[in-house]
Design a protein around this motif. Structure first.
Motif, PDB file in Angstrom:
ATOM      1  N   PRO A  50       7.005   0.561   2.450  1.00 25.15           N
ATOM      2  CA  PRO A  50       6.428   0.777   1.116  1.00 25.15           C
ATOM      3  C   PRO A  50       5.332  -0.233   0.789  1.00 25.15           C
ATOM      4  O   PRO A  50       4.339   0.124   0.144  1.00 25.15           O
ATOM      5  N   TRP A 101       3.378  -0.181  -7.130  1.00 25.93           N
ATOM      6  CA  TRP A 101       3.764   1.173  -7.528  1.00 25.93           C
ATOM      7  C   TRP A 101       3.395   1.428  -8.991  1.00 25.93           C
ATOM      8  O   TRP A 101       2.734   2.418  -9.328  1.00 25.93           O
ATOM      9  N   TYR A 127       7.135   7.928  -3.618  1.00 25.41           N
ATOM     10  CA  TYR A 127       8.006   6.795  -3.932  1.00 25.41           C
ATOM     11  C   TYR A 127       8.749   6.951  -5.254  1.00 25.41           C
ATOM     12  O   TYR A 127       9.061   5.963  -5.908  1.00 25.41           O
ATOM     13  N   LEU A 130      11.913   4.895  -6.054  1.00 22.51           N
ATOM     14  CA  LEU A 130      11.904   3.516  -6.552  1.00 22.51           C
ATOM     15  C   LEU A 130      12.529   3.414  -7.940  1.00 22.51           C
ATOM     16  O   LEU A 130      13.005   2.346  -8.318  1.00 22.51           O
TER      17      LEU A 130
END
Length: 171
Positions: A50, A101, A127, A130
């Protein structure tokens, strides 16, 4: 991060003493060092992909912008963890990952461009898991996740807010 983990593993995790310990003067060094330190190879491997993918997406704005974004997230997020975190050693790149992010998602809000929206959509789809990082789990620094995400949002606001961009520096 890989080299640091190799040294850390070879020295029986001796580098972890340089992690972030909230509200201690020695813990201040961890604001800078903690994103590069990991408790185990498994911990590093869970953060590596990531980190690389989100870093690449932020770097689409250019290397100078990427460096500024990372520095702001690391410092702002680290300071927040230092102020509000539990009195344990906080290490790992997850705060930076959550910051990248959140930056990518918030940037789309502030830039309102097709490119930033497309990158935010890819980020969200790729993602979205998350979001589960905001659920407390024993042994995991939820403070790093929350503070990193908040630092990412603040960084996007600082770099892309139309009011700030249109007005320029403080007058």
């Amino acid at each position: 991060m890989i080299v640091v983990q190799m040294v850390n593993s070879l020295t029986a995790n001796s580098l972890l003493s340089h992690g972030l310990v909230p509200r201690t003067s020695s813990g201040l060094q961890g604001i800078v060092f903690s994103p590069f330190l990991h408790g185990s190879v498994r911990h590093l491997l869970s953060n590596l992909l990531p980190f690389v993918v989100l870093s690449w997406l932020v770097a689409t704005e250019g290397l100078q912008r990427y460096v500024r974004v990372v520095l702001l997230i690391v410092v702002l997020g680290g300071l927040m963890v230092w102020v509000v975190g539990r009195p344990v050693i906080h290490v790992g790149a997850s705060g930076l990952i959550f910051g990248l992010w959140a930056y990518l998602l918030a940037r789309a809000w502030y830039q309102r461009s097709l490119a930033s929206f497309a990158i935010a959509l890819v980020t969200l789809l790729g993602y979205s898991g998350l979001i589960f990082g905001f659920i407390p789990v024993p042994g995991v620094s939820i403070e790093s996740h929350l503070c990193g995400a908040l630092a990412g949002i603040v960084t996007a606001w600082l770099m892309h807010s139309r009011r700030l961009v249109e007005r320029g520096p403080a007058q």
